[in-house]
Design an enzyme around this catalytic site. Structure first.
Site, mmCIF file in Angstrom:
data_model
loop_
_atom_site.group_PDB
_atom_site.id
_atom_site.type_symbol
_atom_site.label_atom_id
_atom_site.label_comp_id
_atom_site.label_asym_id
_atom_site.label_seq_id
_atom_site.Cartn_x
_atom_site.Cartn_y
_atom_site.Cartn_z
ATOM 1 N N ASP A 7 -2.622 -0.907 1.581
ATOM 2 C CA ASP A 7 -2.950 0.193 0.678
ATOM 3 C C ASP A 7 -3.603 1.270 1.538
ATOM 4 O O ASP A 7 -3.321 1.358 2.725
ATOM 5 C CB ASP A 7 -3.855 -0.280 -0.463
ATOM 6 C CG ASP A 7 -3.706 0.556 -1.732
ATOM 7 O OD1 ASP A 7 -3.535 1.784 -1.603
ATOM 8 O OD2 ASP A 7 -3.757 0.005 -2.838
ATOM 9 N N HIS A 57 -0.831 3.319 2.225
ATOM 10 C CA HIS A 57 -0.360 4.432 1.407
ATOM 11 C C HIS A 57 -0.933 5.759 1.864
ATOM 12 O O HIS A 57 -0.378 6.805 1.586
ATOM 13 C CB HIS A 57 -0.709 4.193 -0.067
ATOM 14 C CG HIS A 57 -0.018 3.015 -0.657
ATOM 15 N ND1 HIS A 57 -0.371 2.473 -1.877
ATOM 16 C CD2 HIS A 57 1.013 2.263 -0.214
ATOM 17 C CE1 HIS A 57 0.402 1.448 -2.139
ATOM 18 N NE2 HIS A 57 1.248 1.295 -1.142
#
Length: 471
Positions: free
Chosen positions: A202, A236
């Site tokens: 993430d 991300h």
């Protein structure tokens, strides 16, 4: 110095040492603190709670293995943190209201997150996952030199803490592991992150300050943050602010970092009803490779929104300003080189009633990914389509400067600005652009100054614009 092997703690990789470690920490607390020393070996344990004036030291070759027994990570509530009304699962290493604590050494913590990533307490959700390191309301924290792998959830998470130093840490979580952010200071002051390598599933480094519902976190801004000399891989976003930013994020410097394969580079995200102000952010000297979009400021972050909230949160109509309307201002970005971009060179979308204000991007070089690419969303913004090899996209911005820009946009205008005011573009060099598109395109823009650069003499298009000067 307390050698754990002298206190009944086993390094065989199978014995659960949770109770034995807790008993030893109790002795250390009575003695006023000290160093909890782990020699080389494998130590299985559940949650370890450090107290004031304690250092957990992992010698090279020492490895903490997170227990697979969920009961070893009890739920924690406001009894541990006065004034906090939340509930969380105790982290693998944690502290509450402590001072002068550290996790150091050349050893490793293996969170064994594969026991949580796709499982749950009730078989339907991934609730109840511990962080690897989590510190609540602590002063003088240092995390130095260790390696952390396979975190069940966020990896390093200081909350409402002051004077936090994270140095020389290596974090490696699988690229597809859910919510395994690297370093997430939340509502913290005076944070120093340096010389770290973060490879996660993430966001790599994220600054947060709670939502409007987080009464404890949102009273404390995340402020006075330095991030330098780090490498960010996968994830991300490289360095991210938000989307929880109700307490505000301010006084941030990000410098001398390399981002490889992060979906986005500098990523600021929020939406209506999150409130808070992001301000006084400086970004300098970054190299990015194989990112979707190097710079993103997104006021329409879509994740986690409920279906009944969609119309209120994401309408493109201008709504009345409210206490929980978020604000972005005074963000300065310089000396950024991005290669192999797939989606867009830059994407900024402000909220109509609260435009992004006071943004400067200088010495910005962007090259697109070669060959065929799969279109991707430049930002996880509601209603924004996937794009491929597009340029700088600015919506609802004001007081913006683009200077010394080189961009190769193969599927649209090099620069596109809509619903904005006070935009200055100086010395832009276009190495490629779509043949049937103007190099610079503006729509509903009030007051713009454009200094032609290499390539911009080809074309300019303005629709419903007012007071535009082209030198």
């Amino acid at each position: 110095m307390y050698n754990v092997l002298d206190h009944g703690i086993k390094k065989d990789g199978t014995t659960d040492n949770t109770q034995a470690i807790a008993a030893l920490i109790g002795k250390m607390e009575q003695a006023g603190g000290g160093t909890l020393y782990f020699p080389a070996g494998k130590y299985v344990t559940g949650s370890i709670e450090l107290k004031s004036n304690m250092t957990l030291y992992l010698e090279a070759g020492a490895e903490i293995l997170a227990s697979e027994d969920r009961s070893k990570y009890p739920f924690v509530d406001g009894k541990k943190v006065p004034g906090w009304d939340g509930v969380t699962v105790a982290a693998i290493v944690t502290a509450f209201g402590a001072e002068n604590i550290a996790v150091m050494g050349r050893g490793k913590i293996d969170g064994r997150g594969y026991n949580w990533w796709h499982k749950s307490t009730d078989g339907t959700t991934r609730d109840g996952r511990p962080r690897t390191l989590q510190f609540f309301s602590c002063d003088n924290i240092r995390v130095d030199g260790i390696t952390i792998v396979n975190s069940p959830m966020w990896t390093i998470h200081p909350v409402c803490s002051n004077n936090v130093t994270i140095h020389g840490v290596t974090i490696k979580n699988p690229w597809d592991s859910p919510n395994t952010d690297g370093i997430n200071p939340e509502s913290c002051s005076n944070v120093h992150i340096s010389n770290c390598h973060v490879d996660v599933g993430d966001d790599c480094v994220t600054l947060k300050s709670g939502t409007q519902h987080d009464s404890f976190q949102r009273l404390k801004p995340c402020e006075n943050i330095t991030i330098t000399n780090c490498t960010m891989v996968n994830g991300h976003g490289g360095v991210v602010i938000g989307s929880e930013m109700s307490g505000g994020v301010r006084n941030v410097t990000i410098s001398n970092c390399v981002f490889n394969g992060t979906d986005r580079g500098i990523r600021i995200k929020t939406r209506r009803k999150r409130g808070g102000t992001v301000e006084d952010v400086r970004v300098n000297n970054l190299i990015m490779n194989d990112v979707f979009c190097p710079i993103v400021i997104n006021g329409f972050y879509q994740c986690g929104a409920k279906p009944y909230e969609v119309e209120e949160l994401f309408t493109r109509e201008k709504l009345p300003l409210a206490e929980d309307t978020p604000t972005f201002r005074n963000i300065y970005i310089s000396n950024v080189t991005a290669r192999g971009c797939a989606s867009a060179a830059c994407f900024m979308m402000g909220i109509p009633e609260s435009p992004i204000s006071g943004v400067s991007i200088e010495n910005f070089v962007v090259d697109m990914k070669q060959g065929e690419v799969t279109p991707e969303q430049p930002a996880m913004a509601y209603g924004v389509p996937k794009m491929a090899k597009q340029g700088i996209k600015l919506y609802n911005v004001q007081n913006v400067l683009l200077r010394d820009i080189r961009v190769a946009a193969e599927d649209d205008s090099a620069v596109m600005v809509e619903d904005s005011q006070n935009v200055t573009i100086e010395s832009i060099m276009v190495s490629a652009s779509a043949k049937d598109k103007p190099v610079i395109s503006m729509k509903n823009v009030k007051t713009a100054r454009i200094t032609r650069g290499a390539g911009t003499e080809k074309s300019f298009s303005g629709e419903k614009c007012e007071d535009v000067e082209i030198d």
